[in-house]
Design a protein around this motif. Structure first.
Motif, PDB file in Angstrom:
ATOM      1  N   THR A 126       0.831  -1.203   0.000  1.00 42.46           N
ATOM      2  CA  THR A 126       0.000   0.000   0.000  1.00 42.46           C
ATOM      3  C   THR A 126       0.865   1.253   0.000  1.00 42.46           C
ATOM      4  OG1 THR A 126      -1.780  -1.145   1.187  1.00 42.46           O
ATOM      5  CG2 THR A 126      -1.828   1.260   1.201  1.00 42.46           C
ATOM      6  N   VAL A 127       1.942   1.202   0.766  1.00 48.60           N
ATOM      7  CA  VAL A 127       2.847   2.347   0.846  1.00 48.60           C
ATOM      8  C   VAL A 127       3.622   2.547  -0.451  1.00 48.60           C
ATOM      9  CG1 VAL A 127       4.926   3.225   1.980  1.00 48.60           C
ATOM     10  CG2 VAL A 127       3.073   2.277   3.353  1.00 48.60           C
ATOM     11  N   THR A 128       4.060   1.451  -1.056  1.00 48.88           N
ATOM     12  CA  THR A 128       4.896   1.548  -2.257  1.00 48.88           C
ATOM     13  C   THR A 128       4.107   1.431  -3.553  1.00 48.88           C
ATOM     14  OG1 THR A 128       5.336  -0.840  -2.292  1.00 48.88           O
ATOM     15  CG2 THR A 128       6.839   0.543  -1.007  1.00 48.88           C
ATOM     16  N   GLY A 129       2.941   0.789  -3.504  1.00 48.57           N
ATOM     17  CA  GLY A 129       2.140   0.606  -4.706  1.00 48.57           C
ATOM     18  C   GLY A 129       2.625  -0.516  -5.600  1.00 48.57           C
ATOM     19  N   THR A 130       3.500  -1.385  -5.101  1.00 49.35           N
ATOM     20  CA  THR A 130       4.025  -2.470  -5.938  1.00 49.35           C
ATOM     21  C   THR A 130       3.904  -3.822  -5.252  1.00 49.35           C
ATOM     22  OG1 THR A 130       6.033  -3.403  -6.923  1.00 49.35           O
ATOM     23  CG2 THR A 130       6.335  -1.864  -5.125  1.00 49.35           C
ATOM     24  N   SER A 131       3.272  -4.759  -5.924  1.00 52.92           N
ATOM     25  CA  SER A 131       3.143  -6.118  -5.393  1.00 52.92           C
ATOM     26  C   SER A 131       4.453  -6.877  -5.577  1.00 52.92           C
ATOM     27  CB  SER A 131       2.009  -6.851  -6.116  1.00 52.92           C
ATOM     28  OG  SER A 131       2.190  -6.796  -7.522  1.00 52.92           O
ATOM     29  N   TRP A 132       5.103  -6.683  -6.725  1.00 52.43           N
ATOM     30  CA  TRP A 132       6.347  -7.392  -7.001  1.00 52.43           C
ATOM     31  C   TRP A 132       7.435  -6.962  -6.026  1.00 52.43           C
ATOM     32  CZ3 TRP A 132       7.526  -8.502 -12.847  1.00 52.43           C
ATOM     33  CH2 TRP A 132       6.417  -9.140 -13.414  1.00 52.43           C
ATOM     34  N   GLY A 133       7.530  -5.673  -5.763  1.00 49.96           N
ATOM     35  CA  GLY A 133       8.541  -5.185  -4.829  1.00 49.96           C
ATOM     36  C   GLY A 133       8.324  -5.722  -3.429  1.00 49.96           C
ATOM     37  N   SER A 134       7.066  -5.794  -3.005  1.00 45.01           N
ATOM     38  CA  SER A 134       6.747  -6.305  -1.664  1.00 45.01           C
ATOM     39  C   SER A 134       7.084  -7.784  -1.546  1.00 45.01           C
ATOM     40  CB  SER A 134       5.254  -6.083  -1.367  1.00 45.01           C
ATOM     41  OG  SER A 134       4.922  -4.723  -1.437  1.00 45.01           O
ATOM     42  N   ALA A 135       6.688  -8.570  -2.556  1.00 42.01           N
ATOM     43  CA  ALA A 135       6.973 -10.008  -2.530  1.00 42.01           C
ATOM     44  C   ALA A 135       8.463 -10.280  -2.660  1.00 42.01           C
ATOM     45  CB  ALA A 135       6.216 -10.715  -3.656  1.00 42.01           C
ATOM     46  N   GLY A 136       9.162  -9.448  -3.441  1.00 36.70           N
ATOM     47  CA  GLY A 136      10.587  -9.673  -3.684  1.00 36.70           C
ATOM     48  C   GLY A 136      11.490  -9.200  -2.564  1.00 36.70           C
ATOM     49  N   THR A 137      10.957  -8.473  -1.608  1.00 38.13           N
ATOM     50  CA  THR A 137      11.781  -7.987  -0.484  1.00 38.13           C
ATOM     51  C   THR A 137      11.328  -8.624   0.828  1.00 38.13           C
ATOM     52  OG1 THR A 137      10.330  -6.038  -0.353  1.00 38.13           O
ATOM     53  CG2 THR A 137      12.364  -5.812  -1.611  1.00 38.13           C
ATOM     54  N   ILE A 138      10.291  -8.070   1.413  1.00 37.74           N
ATOM     55  CA  ILE A 138       9.807  -8.601   2.693  1.00 37.74           C
ATOM     56  C   ILE A 138       9.237 -10.004   2.510  1.00 37.74           C
ATOM     57  CG2 ILE A 138       7.477  -7.669   2.472  1.00 37.74           C
ATOM     58  CD1 ILE A 138       9.616  -7.833   5.682  1.00 37.74           C
ATOM     59  N   GLY A 139       8.682 -10.291   1.303  1.00 35.01           N
ATOM     60  CA  GLY A 139       8.133 -11.621   1.059  1.00 35.01           C
ATOM     61  C   GLY A 139       9.193 -12.699   1.102  1.00 35.01           C
ATOM     62  N   VAL A 140      10.358 -12.400   0.537  1.00 39.25           N
ATOM     63  CA  VAL A 140      11.467 -13.356   0.561  1.00 39.25           C
ATOM     64  C   VAL A 140      11.928 -13.612   1.993  1.00 39.25           C
ATOM     65  CG1 VAL A 140      13.872 -13.715  -0.122  1.00 39.25           C
ATOM     66  CG2 VAL A 140      12.236 -12.760  -1.767  1.00 39.25           C
ATOM     67  N   ALA A 141      12.005 -12.549   2.779  1.00 39.49           N
ATOM     68  CA  ALA A 141      12.417 -12.694   4.181  1.00 39.49           C
ATOM     69  C   ALA A 141      11.410 -13.546   4.962  1.00 39.49           C
ATOM     70  CB  ALA A 141      12.557 -11.315   4.823  1.00 39.49           C
ATOM     71  N   ILE A 142      10.134 -13.327   4.709  1.00 38.41           N
ATOM     72  CA  ILE A 142       9.090 -14.094   5.401  1.00 38.41           C
ATOM     73  C   ILE A 142       9.146 -15.571   5.011  1.00 38.41           C
ATOM     74  CG2 ILE A 142       6.591 -14.429   5.572  1.00 38.41           C
ATOM     75  CD1 ILE A 142       6.304 -11.381   5.383  1.00 38.41           C
ATOM     76  N   MET A 143       9.426 -15.854   3.739  1.00 40.19           N
ATOM     77  CA  MET A 143       9.552 -17.246   3.308  1.00 40.19           C
ATOM     78  C   MET A 143      10.718 -17.925   4.015  1.00 40.19           C
ATOM     79  SD  MET A 143       7.046 -17.864   1.296  1.00 40.19           S
ATOM     80  CE  MET A 143       7.546 -19.465   0.653  1.00 40.19           C
ATOM     81  N   GLY A 144      11.805 -17.173   4.233  1.00 42.67           N
ATOM     82  CA  GLY A 144      12.943 -17.720   4.969  1.00 42.67           C
ATOM     83  C   GLY A 144      12.581 -18.050   6.401  1.00 42.67           C
ATOM     84  N   ILE A 145      11.810 -17.177   7.040  1.00 42.39           N
ATOM     85  CA  ILE A 145      11.359 -17.420   8.413  1.00 42.39           C
ATOM     86  C   ILE A 145      10.442 -18.638   8.459  1.00 42.39           C
ATOM     87  CG2 ILE A 145       9.991 -16.466  10.312  1.00 42.39           C
ATOM     88  CD1 ILE A 145      10.923 -13.691   9.425  1.00 42.39           C
ATOM     89  N   ALA A 146       9.539 -18.746   7.469  1.00 42.09           N
ATOM     90  CA  ALA A 146       8.617 -19.884   7.430  1.00 42.09           C
ATOM     91  C   ALA A 146       9.371 -21.200   7.309  1.00 42.09           C
ATOM     92  CB  ALA A 146       7.640 -19.722   6.261  1.00 42.09           C
ATOM     93  N   ALA A 147      10.413 -21.205   6.487  1.00 46.10           N
ATOM     94  CA  ALA A 147      11.211 -22.422   6.327  1.00 46.10           C
ATOM     95  C   ALA A 147      11.884 -22.804   7.641  1.00 46.10           C
ATOM     96  CB  ALA A 147      12.264 -22.215   5.244  1.00 46.10           C
TER      97      ALA A 147
END
Length: 480
Positions: A126-147
């Motif tokens: 919402t802040v950045t207006g980009t889904s790809w940017g969100s998934a490619g940054t914080i999303g990658v970190a969250i996937m690492g935590i989930a693993a």
């Protein structure tokens, strides 16, 4: 000697369908199989439409007038898109987005990982207006935590995708959020407010499911190294200060107080550059470069090897980053201009809506059209632009406010594309998150529940805005 005016003929249904079918088939094979660029195919489709228009008696000047008319209508939103590029580049330069990510990662709670994954990516997108940017940054970190926690990776990826597209759908900085009002003829902020009718219920359903699943899969583990590296490098590059959130506050205030969109974005961008200079100590020259070409990690003066996840975050923004979208808009408007001025869109629309008598039927037809374009082309832009042009007049004729159309375009266009395996969005999410589209699809709950609520509202009448409520009331009195 005066030039004799050509006699214009009304297009047949076949003539109206030929350019559309040509474009659909060409995009399916060209983009889906040969991996060609979309823009030349749309231009070629416009050429086909032009040939039929010429046979119908239209001159090039008349076709050109139709194209210019459509492009001129798109110019205000195009200016907004350029302003979005400026804003994102300046927010990177100021450290606003990096700080949000830094503390967003810090508050991830393993016990509520799925809920947190959705909320954090929703806020960031919402802040950045980009889904790809969100998934490619914080999303990658969250996937690492989930693993590390042993939490379901498909479920986590679905929550990340859903959260990322929450902002892509609602943020005034998102290209698709700006494209939908262009296609429908509504206004940006009224479009955003109207989408809350479907987006909020869909998000609440998603959060309930994520909460229940998360409670059963919570565990404990150490924080992945990628997250620690992300935070460490960001803290070395930027100085954290509450002042960095002021640009966000200005945009939110502008949305709530209905300030003019473009001046608000431009003013916020310049203010963000000042923050970058006085808080971060960056140079004015790099501030201006960030506005046009985007921010680059080298501007921070960071010494050492930058982690890939940090580079993905930092190297973004600038007007240049939205030029591809601008070109696509002009190409699509060129095709739509010829189709509209010749009446070819009208005959296709009349055929599609011949048996549609209710508001629910119109909206359901719109959803079906978005589905078709999205599945065939895999493009969120085309799934908005083409049905938008096709149904724009139909909504007005039925006394339906254009914001109903723009909301439906996003409900069944923007958020559907990442659930299609052969789309660019689906391929990006699969590559970035390491989970196949088919696996995360059931967990991207917000994406498809929005469509469910759109259908419910369409047939119940709840949240359906009329273009002229007084006209409807007068009609009701006459019937009684």
């Amino acid at each position: 000697m005066e030039k004799k005016e050509r006699i214009k003929k009304r297009p047949t249904l076949l003539q109206g369908m030929i350019p559309i079918l040509f474009m659909v088939i060409s995009l399916s094979f060209g983009v889906g199989v040969l991996k060609l660029r979309t823009e030349p195919i749309i231009i070629l489709s416009a050429f086909v439409a032009g040939v039929i228009a010429w046979k119908l008696g239209y001159t090039w000047d008349e076709m050109q007038a139709g194209v210019i008319d459509k492009i001129s209508r798109a110019l205000p939103a195009t200016l907004i898109l350029w302003s979005v590029g400026l804003l994102i580049g300046s927010w990177m330069y100021a450290g606003t987005v990096p700080m949000i990510i830094y503390y967003g990662v810090d508050i991830v709670n393993p016990k509520f990982l799925l809920v947190t994954a959705f909320l954090i990516t929703a806020v960031l997108s919402t802040v950045t207006g980009t889904s790809w940017g969100s998934a490619g940054t914080i999303g990658v970190a969250i996937m690492g935590i989930a693993a590390g926690l042993g939490v379901s990776l498909p479920a986590t990826a679905g929550a990340v995708v859903a959260g990322s597209y929450f902002g892509d759908k609602l943020s005034p900085l998102s290209d698709t959020t700006n494209l939908a009002p262009i296609a429908a003829g509504s206004e940006l902020y009224e479009h955003i407010r109207h989408m809350l009718y479907t987006t909020i219920p869909a998000s609440l359903v998603a959060l309930v499911v994520y909460f229940i699943v998360g409670m059963n899969s919570a565990g404990s583990a150490t924080t992945p190294e990628t997250v620690l590296t992300l935070q460490a490098q960001l803290s070395e590059m930027f100085n954290w200060n509450i002042i960095l959130l002021l640009p966000v506050a200005l945009i939110i205030a502008g949305s709530l107080l209905k300030w003019p969109t473009i001046p608000t974005m431009l003013g916020t961008s310049l203010f963000s550059v000042l923050i970058g200079i006085f808080v971060q100590g960056f140079t004015l020259k790099n501030g201006f470069i960030s506005l046009i070409q985007g921010f680059n990690v080298s501007m921070t003066g960071f010494a050492g090897d930058v982690a890939p996840i940090v580079t993905t975050l930092i190297n973004r923004g600038g007007v240049v980053s939205v030029t591809v979208t601008t070109v696509l808009i002009f190409c699509a408007m060129g095709f739509a201009g010829i189709m509209s001025v010749t009446g070819m869109l009208d005959v296709v629309l009349e055929a599609m809506l011949k048996k549609v008598k209710t508001t629910g039927g119109v909206i359901l037809s719109t959803i079906a059209s978005c589905f078709t374009v999205a599945f065939v082309t895999g493009s969120s832009y085309l799934s908005i632009l083409i049905p938008g042009e096709l149904f724009r007049d139909a909504y007005v004729k039925r006394n339906l406010h254009p914001k109903n159309l723009s909301r439906t375009l996003e409900d069944s266009g923007t958020v559907l594309v990442p659930l299609i395996p052969w789309s660019a969005a689906g391929a990006y999410m699969t590559t970035t998150l390491g989970v196949s589209t088919i696996e995360y699809l059931p967990w991207a709950i917000m994406n498809y529940m929005g469509i469910v609520f759109a259908i419910i509202l369409a047939f119940t009448g709840i949240g359906i805005a009329k273009l002229n409520p007084e006209k409807e009331s007068e009609a009701a009195v006459e019937v009684n």
